[in-house]
Design an enzyme around this catalytic site. Structure first.
Site, PDB file in Angstrom:
ATOM      1  CG  HIS A 213       8.453   5.836  15.351  1.00 58.15           C
ATOM      2  ND1 HIS A 213       7.274   5.745  14.644  1.00 58.15           N
ATOM      3  CD2 HIS A 213       9.248   6.673  14.637  1.00 58.15           C
ATOM      4  CE1 HIS A 213       7.354   6.479  13.550  1.00 58.15           C
ATOM      5  NE2 HIS A 213       8.537   7.056  13.524  1.00 58.15           N
ATOM      6  CB  THR A 272      11.702   9.550  16.384  1.00 56.12           C
ATOM      7  OG1 THR A 272      11.714   8.235  15.830  1.00 56.12           O
ATOM      8  CG2 THR A 272      11.555  10.567  15.273  1.00 56.12           C
ATOM      9  CE1 TYR A 358       0.466 -19.931  -3.982  1.00 53.44           C
ATOM     10  CE2 TYR A 358      -1.726 -20.896  -3.816  1.00 53.44           C
ATOM     11  CZ  TYR A 358      -0.847 -19.869  -3.534  1.00 53.44           C
ATOM     12  OH  TYR A 358      -1.255 -18.786  -2.796  1.00 53.44           O
TER      13      TYR A 358
END
Length: 516
Positions: A213, A272, A358
């Site tokens: 692909h 594909t 954080y």
């Protein structure tokens, strides 16, 4: 454990002022979703009668909907009315049973329900702590699917012996799976070759068949590989357009002799264009000579490998480094849902991990969990695992296998019809549920004439609105692709499409005779 409180008073945080903005007013949620569900149900009932391809021009929607955003609110019914009047007529209906283009984009009631609930919960599960259930549901769903595919335990998050070294993550598309594994392979090769930083990057080489692909070659550029070192290896009819391991070995050795470092090979199970299957085991053997990473792209055909009769296409997978497949193509799970498994998650997280202050927490610091943000490009992530789990939990392996086998049987029926008509030829052997066929040259037609006839056939078919086919080029020939697998497809739709193909071909051939 907590439970959902169905008492409307539980929503008192929205305020008592009837004029305040309450975007999650429980009665509105119920009303809007009922209308949306009614729309969806009606859509599936009627989609068969709609033209598969819309008859619209680029920019059409600008003339249907107002150009500026509304300043004031409007009833939800207004949006639904505009959806029906303006949006639906411009849709290409991938859900149509008359859709035979590209690869299918399958769906199911269970997947839609799972996606709806996940959207409503709207969790952002970047770490385990951010949503323990979302992380663990994804881990469970991936391990379930790995078992259906009979992947080795080395690819699983949890094994009989406890936590394994491998694991998986659900991404949006195969492009992402290729990109993250390319980055991991790149970093491993740089370390292996003793490179300081990225100084050795221009020496790294990657490999794939020319049928791979196009997203692979795009991902290689994004990962920083020199385009001059991206090897697109020619294939031909002698291997049914699959990658030839002997040719791969020859090219990789030549690169080593030239001072390059073989880094990554992409093998495809179900390309594909033609559904070619690269020999996974033999490619892994070649890669081992050079210590190169092997990734298996089974985006479409991987779903078929839950059936024992197709599992052999993955033989040798225990020797590869990563494998991905997309349940949103053929396993009844709506977009987006690409499953990536790696044999060693640390090779991925070493390249992709982020640890800002954080996001630090005790669970992450303990090392007992894998934060899925560290196995993808971004940080934020959807609760994709829920819809995949709902599909497997609701339908079970037997029903999913029945779905695959039914599609393959319909494709074989179509292939047999093509082979029985001497105006056509099947260009490559059928694998799975894709048939590549064409009008073959006859009555003095050249190959160029045949290409033009096939292009005309495709365009006329698609203009009818009764079927939609796409094309490819195989061995220099213009070829029509007939992909069976839309969730609503039945044998009658395949037969109807074949009758339309025969009728349209007869018209084209007759016109050619008249012109001559």
């Amino acid at each position: 454990m907590g439970s959902l409180d169905t008492n409307p008073a539980a929503f008192s945080a929205f305020g008592d002022d009837a004029g305040s903005f309450q975007p999650l007013n429980p009665e509105d949620v119920r009303s809007y979703l009922h209308k949306a569900v009614d729309f969806i149900s009606d859509y599936y009932k009627s989609v068969e009668s709609l033209p598969v391809l819309p008859d619209v021009k680029p920019g059409y929607l600008q003339g249907e909907l107002q150009a500026a955003p509304p300043a004031s609110s409007a009833p939800f019914d207004v949006a639904m009315k505009e959806l029906r009047a303006a949006v639906v007529p411009g849709m290409t209906h991938w859900a149509s049973p008359n859709f035979f283009a590209f690869f299918p984009s399958t769906n199911s009631a269970a997947a839609i329900a799972g996606d709806l609930i996940a959207s409503a919960m709207n969790t952002v599960g970047f770490t385990w702590q951010a949503n323990p259930a979302a992380t663990e549901m994804e881990v469970l769903a991936l391990d379930w699917l790995a078992q259906l595919l009979r992947l080795p335990a080395s690819f699983m998050n949890r094994t009989a012996a406890g936590r394994g070294t491998g694991g998986g993550v659900i991404l949006g598309t195969t492009s992402e799976a290729m990109l993250v594994t390319l980055v991991a392979a790149r970093d491993a090769a740089l370390r292996r070759s003793g490179s300081e930083g990225v100084s050795g990057l221009p020496r790294l080489a990657v490999y794939a068949a020319d049928q791979t692909h196009s997203t692979f070659f795009k991902a290689c550029r994004l990962a920083g590989f020199d385009p001059a070192n991206i090897r697109s290896i020619p294939t031909g009819p002698e291997t049914d357009y699959a990658l030839d391991p002997a040719k791969l070995l020859e090219i990789m050795q030549a690169d080593v002799d030239a001072g390059l470092v073989p880094t990554y090979i992409c093998a495809t199970v179900g390309t594909t264009s033609s559904n070619a299957v690269d020999p996974v085991g033999a490619i892994a053997d070649v890669a081992a000579v050079f210590n190169a990473w092997v990734h298996v792209d089974a985006a479409y055909a991987g779903s078929a490998c839950i059936c024992p009769e197709f599992r052999h296409h993955l033989d040798g997978v225990e020797r590869v480094d990563s494998i991905s497949m997309s349940p949103h193509k053929w396993l009844m799970t709506c977009l987006d849902c690409t499953c990536l498994w790696v044999r060693d998650t640390h090779r991925l997280t070493d390249s992709l991990e982020t640890s800002p202050e954080y996001l630090k927490n005790d669970a992450s610091e303990s090392g007992t969990v894998t934060d899925l943000k560290d196995m993808q490009v971004g940080v934020g992530r959807r609760f994709r695992g829920l819809k995949l789990w709902m599909v497997m939990r609701t339908y079970g392996a037997a029903k999913l296998q029945e779905h695959i086998r039914s599609d393959v049987a319909m494709a074989k029926m179509f292939e047999d019809s093509v082979r029985s008509d001497d105006r056509f030829e099947v260009v490559v052997p059928r694998n799975f549920a894709l048939v590549c066929f064409r009008i073959k040259p006859s009555r003095g037609m050249t190959e160029e004439d045949a290409d033009e006839a096939n292009r005309e056939l495709m365009e006329r078919l698609n203009r009818t609105g009764k079927a939609y086919l796409a094309h490819t080029v195989v061995g220099g020939k213009f070829v029509l692709r007939f992909a069976v697998g839309s969730s609503l497809q039945e044998e009658r739709h395949v037969r109807s499409a074949w009758e339309l193909i025969k009728k349209t071909t007869a018209e084209i051939m007759q016109e050619k005779i008249v012109v001559e």
